[in-house]
Design an enzyme around this catalytic site. Structure first.
Site, short mmCIF file in Angstrom:
data_model
loop_
_atom_site.label_atom_id
_atom_site.label_comp_id
_atom_site.label_asym_id
_atom_site.label_seq_id
_atom_site.Cartn_x
_atom_site.Cartn_y
_atom_site.Cartn_z
CD GLU A 174 49.74 42.76 40.22
OE1 GLU A 174 50.01 41.73 41.03
OE2 GLU A 174 50.01 43.96 40.75
CD GLU A 362 46.17 46.14 41.31
OE1 GLU A 362 47.03 46.05 42.17
OE2 GLU A 362 45.73 45.56 40.57
C1 NOJ Z 1 48.02 43.70 43.01
C2 NOJ Z 1 46.55 42.76 42.68
O1 NOJ Z 1 46.44 43.11 41.32
C3 NOJ Z 1 45.39 43.18 43.78
O2 NOJ Z 1 44.46 42.20 43.53
C4 NOJ Z 1 46.08 43.09 45.15
O3 NOJ Z 1 44.80 43.18 45.98
C5 NOJ Z 1 46.98 44.32 45.18
N1 NOJ Z 1 48.01 44.05 44.15
C6 NOJ Z 1 47.58 44.43 46.61
O4 NOJ Z 1 48.11 43.28 47.04
#
Ligand code: NOJ
Length: 450
Positions: A174, A362
């Site tokens: 990200e 994710e």
């Molecule tokens: C994106 C991130 O990669 C992760 O580290 C985070 O905990 C989750 N989204 C939820 O916010």
């Protein structure tokens, strides 16, 4: 709650090759912040500063995965999850970010990889999930062009030590989130602000993504190489030309800025004029070097945003209307629960030429779970996952490419600026005792994957 509630979903509907997994990140789970020679990361430093993290939480122990990894790997197996995504902590491998190498760090990740393989679980490594070594931040961190070389040297060490057993690699997690929150807004580590820091970090991180991928490719001929992007479905608040234009700028910033240079399209400067300032940092054949033909792209989608034009907001001229203001159902992160966002995002990324494979690396939700009589009945999370899986099926029926789904996340963990209050796990963690309890969502996923 002995019998797990059934839904009409069945694993077979997704096809035999569809990849199922669960995702985590080192800083959010490992703890052991200074154990066995690990150096401090920017997140260790940020969390120690007053007022940065809700309730003053920090991740010195987190889920204690560093010590309890075997137990958690047993739980992954118990849940029938065949693929586990985790990240390597750069300062565990190189305490100051550059050689010498900390052999104890290498030994630790070797133990994780071996334990996973022994349990029949495929390891998926993320090389950078936001925990830059603090010593590198003292030299400017990602705002320093040297960061591309620092990162390359670190990647080299990882592939040399783990590449014999690990085939699935993700370079950067990200980039839009950690550069935006960490280098523009200052609400994530390292807490830097301003457009100059942000644009420099953006360009160097994008260069590091391609450079890291090339190193993996050179060392591991049969590697499956990806990188992950946060993506959010964007809609204008009204059909006015101003709102539509504002939504386009936000969409460009959140969804296009990092992937398009990788695909060889350059930065989307025409649709977001502030990106023209990047030209001050782009030199020689950078634009050519930025592209890489990834085996897969990881998409991480949680919600949609509704955007209205706002002249008060610099550079972007747009404002997000919060889920609360819109009076829609939301999670503990304040993110709207809107499963069609996933379908829309898949459609959007399918429209690009040159993406071979898309994996949802994710997706998940934070809700206020309560442990009652040894059980957590997190029906909202169960439905959240099911409803998003329905959207994947819809996408597949419509001929869109989507090849896997990884839940965020295995256990409740340290949710960055939100601390421990935002619980995303399939497994509940009592942070006083480190006791794990599989939630209803975890039991449902286990049944689904059986
Ligand atoms: C994106 C991130 O990669 C992760 O580290 C985070 O905990 C989750 N989204 C939820 O916010």
């Amino acid at each position: 709650m002995n019998k797990v509630e059934t839904s009409f979903l069945h694993k077979n509907q997704f096809g035999d090759d569809f990849l199922w997994g669960v995702s985590t990140a080192a800083f959010q789970i490992e703890g052991a912040h200074d154990t066995d020679g690990k150096g401090p990361s920017i997140w260790d430093v940020f969390t120690s500063q007053k007022g940065k993290i809700k309730n003053g939480h920090h991740a010195s122990t987190a889920c204690d995965f560093y010590n309890s990894y075997q137990n958690d790997i047993d739980l992954i197996r118990e849940l029938n999850i065949p693929n586990f995504r985790f990240s390597i902590s750069w300062p565990r491998i190189m305490p100051t970010g550059v050689p010498p190498i900390n052999q104890a760090g290498i030994a630790y990740y070797n133990k994780i990889i071996d334990a996973l393989l022994l349990a029949g679980i495929e390891p998926w490594i993320t090389l950078y999930h936001w925990d830059l070594p603090h010593d590198l931040e003292l030299k400017g961190g990602w705002t320093n062009r040297e960061s591309v070389n620092w990162f390359s040297a670190y990647v080299e060490v990882c592939v040399q030590n783990f590449g014999d057993r690990v085939k699935n690699w993700m370079v950067i997690n990200e980039p839009s989130v950690f550069t935006g929150a960490g280098y523009f807004l200052g609400i994530h580590a390292p807490g830097k602000k301003g457009i100059t820091n942000y644009l420099k970090a953006m360009h160097h991180v994008t260069m590091a993504t391609a450079a890291g991928a090339k190193i993996i490719q050179n060392h591991i001929p049969d590697a499956h190489i990806g990188t992950t992007f946060s993506c959010t479905h964007i809609e204008p608040a009204t059909q006015s030309a101003k709102d539509i234009e504002a939504a386009k700028r936000v969409d460009t910033l959140l969804n296009r800025t990092f992937i398009e240079p990788i695909l060889g399209m350059g930065y989307p400067q025409a649709d977001l004029p502030v990106l023209k300032k990047l030209n001050a940092y782009i030199i020689e054949d950078d634009l050519h070097n930025l592209s890489f033909d990834f085996d897969f792209i990881g998409l991480q989608c949680y919600t949609r945003e509704v955007v209205k034009s706002s002249l008060l907001i610099p550079y972007i001229g747009a404002e997000l209307i919060s889920a609360e203001k819109r009076n829609v159902i939301s999670t503990d992160m304040g993110w709207e629960v809107y499963p069609p966002a996933l379908y829309n995002v898949l459609k959007k990324f399918n429209a690009y030429d040159g993406i071979k494979k898309i994996i949802i690396t994710e997706n998940g939700a934070a809700f206020p779970d309560t442990l009652k009589n040894g059980k957590v009945y997190d029906i909202k999370r169960t439905h959240y996952i099911q409803d998003h899986l329905e959207q994947i099926l819809k996408a597949k029926k419509d001929g869109l490419q989507v090849d896997g789904y990884f839940v965020w996340t295995l256990t409740d963990n340290f949710e960055w600026a939100e601390g421990y209050n935002a619980r995303f796990g399939l497994i509940h963690v009592d942070f006083d005792t480190q006791q794990r309890t599989i939630k209803h969502s975890g039991l449902w996923f286990k049944d689904f994957l059986s």
